[in-house]
Design a protein around this motif. Structure first.
Motif, PDB file in Angstrom:
ATOM      1  N   PRO A   1       0.905  -1.087  -0.065  1.00  0.00           N
ATOM      2  CA  PRO A   1       0.025   0.061   0.098  1.00  0.00           C
ATOM      3  C   PRO A   1       0.844   1.495  -0.020  1.00  0.00           C
ATOM      4  CG  PRO A   1      -0.668  -1.586   1.736  1.00  0.00           C
ATOM      5  CD  PRO A   1       0.487  -1.892   0.947  1.00  0.00           C
ATOM      6  N   ARG A   2       0.189   2.339  -0.363  1.00  0.00           N
ATOM      7  CA  ARG A   2       0.837   3.530  -0.413  1.00  0.00           C
ATOM      8  C   ARG A   2       0.526   4.288   0.819  1.00  0.00           C
ATOM      9  NH1 ARG A   2      -1.215   8.368  -2.157  1.00  0.00           N
ATOM     10  NH2 ARG A   2       0.132  10.223  -2.606  1.00  0.00           N
ATOM     11  N   ALA A   3       1.128   5.041   1.514  1.00  0.00           N
ATOM     12  CA  ALA A   3       0.850   6.060   2.652  1.00  0.00           C
ATOM     13  C   ALA A   3       0.331   7.302   2.196  1.00  0.00           C
ATOM     14  CB  ALA A   3       1.885   5.973   3.597  1.00  0.00           C
ATOM     15  N   ASP A   4      -1.055   7.566   2.007  1.00  0.00           N
ATOM     16  CA  ASP A   4      -1.351   8.879   1.726  1.00  0.00           C
ATOM     17  C   ASP A   4      -1.489   9.726   2.826  1.00  0.00           C
ATOM     18  OD1 ASP A   4      -2.970  10.925   0.837  1.00  0.00           O
ATOM     19  OD2 ASP A   4      -4.498   9.678  -0.193  1.00  0.00           O
TER      20      ASP A   4
ATOM     21  N   PHE B   1      -2.292   1.101   7.787  1.00  0.00           N
ATOM     22  CA  PHE B   1      -2.633  -0.081   7.208  1.00  0.00           C
ATOM     23  C   PHE B   1      -1.387  -0.481   6.310  1.00  0.00           C
ATOM     24  CE2 PHE B   1      -3.946  -2.009   3.185  1.00  0.00           C
ATOM     25  CZ  PHE B   1      -5.014  -2.814   3.666  1.00  0.00           C
ATOM     26  N   LYS B   2      -0.407   0.546   5.814  1.00  0.00           N
ATOM     27  CA  LYS B   2       0.820   0.097   5.190  1.00  0.00           C
ATOM     28  C   LYS B   2       1.866  -0.674   6.119  1.00  0.00           C
ATOM     29  CE  LYS B   2       4.383   2.080   2.638  1.00  0.00           C
ATOM     30  NZ  LYS B   2       5.063   3.178   1.720  1.00  0.00           N
ATOM     31  N   LEU B   3       1.771  -0.102   7.255  1.00  0.00           N
ATOM     32  CA  LEU B   3       2.740  -0.751   8.429  1.00  0.00           C
ATOM     33  C   LEU B   3       2.264  -2.059   8.801  1.00  0.00           C
ATOM     34  CD1 LEU B   3       4.112   2.348  10.603  1.00  0.00           C
ATOM     35  CD2 LEU B   3       5.096   1.276   8.721  1.00  0.00           C
ATOM     36  N   HIS B   4       0.787  -2.258   8.653  1.00  0.00           N
ATOM     37  CA  HIS B   4       0.254  -3.585   9.162  1.00  0.00           C
ATOM     38  C   HIS B   4       0.678  -4.551   8.086  1.00  0.00           C
ATOM     39  CE1 HIS B   4      -1.664  -1.386  12.569  1.00  0.00           C
ATOM     40  NE2 HIS B   4      -2.104  -2.681  12.834  1.00  0.00           N
TER      41      HIS B   4
ATOM     42  N   ASN C   1       6.866   0.065  -2.603  1.00  0.00           N
ATOM     43  CA  ASN C   1       6.165   1.649  -2.397  1.00  0.00           C
ATOM     44  C   ASN C   1       7.207   2.240  -1.174  1.00  0.00           C
ATOM     45  OD1 ASN C   1       4.154   3.210  -3.495  1.00  0.00           O
ATOM     46  ND2 ASN C   1       2.693   1.701  -3.304  1.00  0.00           N
ATOM     47  N   THR C   2       8.282   1.913  -1.062  1.00  0.00           N
ATOM     48  CA  THR C   2       9.184   2.575  -0.292  1.00  0.00           C
ATOM     49  C   THR C   2      10.618   2.787  -0.778  1.00  0.00           C
ATOM     50  OG1 THR C   2       7.915   2.127   1.856  1.00  0.00           O
ATOM     51  CG2 THR C   2      10.082   2.767   2.017  1.00  0.00           C
ATOM     52  N   SER C   3      11.207   3.951  -1.141  1.00  0.00           N
ATOM     53  CA  SER C   3      12.742   4.030  -1.216  1.00  0.00           C
ATOM     54  C   SER C   3      13.586   3.953  -0.250  1.00  0.00           C
ATOM     55  CB  SER C   3      12.869   5.263  -2.031  1.00  0.00           C
ATOM     56  OG  SER C   3      12.389   6.366  -1.097  1.00  0.00           O
TER      57      SER C   3
END
Length: 530
Positions: free
Chosen positions: A159-162, A171-174, A200-202
């Motif tokens: 997921p993307r962290a909006d 949600f992304k960290l979960h 979805n993370t550099s």
């Protein structure tokens, strides 16, 4: 079918080629999915952001000749998220399943090993797997010394962290923690694991075109998770240590991480190596992007079996580019597809009736194919069209003529009511134009006979003063070039406002070919703020 069976009987390849690509819409491929898959020249192709739900998936994208496919769909939003794994028939997997939690699959053909998920409620697990973000395939590989091992590929679209939706950060960290629990559980069971897809993370500043200061950059929660999940490519990863042993007093990242970033393993210091660019700003032209697509493997696998891992920025068609890896091993194909294979879905396996079967009359005594049904449907349609055409040439039927005469007679009776009825006669509109002109309505006789007054055409200067049009766009200060007009689409007080900016693509401030910092709001009319 013969050539597929022949592929299974042939000796397995000595190398395994895998590709991962965020395709940004599987139905938008320019050359068709078959051509796209073939152009990537890989044995296993993992796609993310397919943007297709099960009701939108058609047969050309679901069943590709020479491949067996495995899809995961979003269950809440249409045309959103979604991943798919395509395996050549020569590397058919032993098992396959959807999701990370195990709630979306049965034991038949499943991979298993779900790890400790006590920190998640059932509702959280269902939500994490409801967006179609993970597909797993398990393969049997043969090493050079003749030893057989299992290799599980986890195709993920993280997921993307909006920033405007705090709940999506959580949600992304979960999702990250569930992914780690599943990957390490499979690893603890004795198999090898590859995680590939859009993470979805550099990870490091070298993976970002314009990173913040190191302190702020490394404090990002997603990067902190990725750092503890990955080991140092040059260090000593505890690839076989169970989680309880990795939580000891040692705090170095090299001792904790059990997986390696395969690209950085082979290219530890390569700069400007990005996989994602903003399409809206044309940032790909200036290589102003980030590296957020990875092929992560357990440390032993990367060091012993990976031959190379690189990026494919020359491949266009998405705002991402593919990433690939070559492994030094033979793949032993399974004799048949796992039950999760797309070709076993009822709509593609011949167990669900098609729409044409309801539109044409099919002989129940014979097994009519879709092509035959379509042929019957088109022939019957053409026959009806010919009959209608023939009837019109013969003046239609006498009964139809009588109906037309009756209709005209009714219209004639209504016309006798005159203008006081409040409704004009249909026959008035069927008369020739000349007849209506020679017999005008009494009330409009004078108007028709008298010529209309002639209006003088205003001078050209008058129209120029009235229809001045918008002002020409300004020139940017950095290049002296015509600016482009854009509109604010982000929610807030400036939503809908227009502004001028440099027309060049976005890029680093040190790049003279990139967009300059010129910005100007469009001036509003008097009485309105600019």
């Amino acid at each position: 079918m013969f050539w597929r069976q022949l592929l299974i009987l042939l000796p397995p390849r000595s190398t395994m080629r895998i590709v991962s690509w965020n395709i940004n819409g599987i139905r938008a491929t320019k050359t068709g999915l078959k051509g796209t898959l073939e152009s990537l020249q890989a044995d296993i192709i993992c796609l993310q952001e397919t943007k297709v739900t099960r009701d939108l998936l058609d047969e050309p994208n679901a069943i590709v000749d020479g491949y067996n496919s495995y899809f995961s769909f979003s269950r809440g939003r249409s045309g959103y998220s979604g991943v798919a794994t395509f395996c050549r028939d020569s590397v058919m997997p032993l098992a396959a399943e959807e999701g990370l939690s195990g709630l979306l699959t049965s034991n038949n053909g499943a991979i298993g090993h779900y790890g400790n998920t006590d920190e998640f409620s059932d509702e959280e697990l269902q939500a994490l797997d409801s967006e179609g973000r993970a597909v797993l395939t398990q393969h049997k590989i043969l090493l050079s010394e003749g030893r057989e091992e299992t290799l599980t590929l986890i195709n993920v679209y993280c997921p993307r962290a909006d920033p405007e939706k705090p709940e999506r950060k959580s949600f992304k960290l979960h999702f990250y923690r569930l992914l780690q629990a599943r990957a390490e559980a499979i690893l603890n069971a004795g198999g090898h694991v590859i995680i590939l897809g859009d993470i979805n993370t550099s990870h490091r500043p070298i993976d970002h075109c314009d990173p913040d200061s190191l302190e702020i950059f490394d404090e990002n929660p997603s990067r902190k998770w990725l750092s503890q999940f990955l080991g140092d490519p040059g260090g000593t990863c505890a690839s076989s240590a169970p989680p309880e042993e990795r939580d000891g007093p040692e705090s170095s990242r090299a001792a904790r991480g059990r997986f390696l970033d395969s690209f950085r393993y082979f290219h530890p210091a390569q700069p400007n190596a990005f996989t994602c660019w903003s399409s809206a700003t044309g940032a790909r032209h200036t290589n102003y992007g980030t590296r957020i697509d990875y092929i992560l493997g357990d440390a032993a696998l990367v060091r012993e079996l990976f031959q190379d891992s690189d990026l494919m920025p020359e491949v266009e068609g998405s705002d991402h580019c593919p990433v690939r890896a070559h492994l030094r091993c033979k793949v032993l194909p399974a004799p048949r597809c796992p039950p999760f294979c797309t070709r076993y879905l009822p709509e593609f396996a011949g167990r669900q009736q098609k729409l044409l079967q309801f539109l044409v009359k099919v002989d129940k005594g014979r097994n009519c194919t879709d092509k035959e049904a379509a042929k019957v449907f088109l022939e019957s349609k053409e026959k009806r069209a010919n009959q209608v055409s023939l009837g019109s040439k013969q003046g239609l039927l006498s009964g139809q003529k009588r109906n037309e005469a009756a209709t005209l007679q009714k219209c004639a009776k209504r016309s006798k009511l005159g203008p006081s009825s409040g409704q004009g006669s249909l026959l008035r509109f069927l008369k020739p134009v000349e007849a209506r002109a020679t017999n005008p309505h009494p009330l409009t006789k004078t108007t028709l006979e008298e010529p209309a007054p002639r209006l003088e055409t205003p001078p050209v200067e008058f129209w120029k003063s009235v229809l001045r049009g918008p002002s020409p766009p300004p020139l940017c200060k950095g290049h002296g070039e015509t600016c482009v007009l854009r509109t604010v689409k982000k929610a807030g007080p400036n939503n809908g406002k227009q502004f001028y900016t440099c027309a060049r693509p976005e890029g680093h401030v040190s790049n003279p070919q990139a967009r300059c910092n010129f910005f100007q709001w469009v001036t509003r009319k008097a009485g309105h703020p600019s």
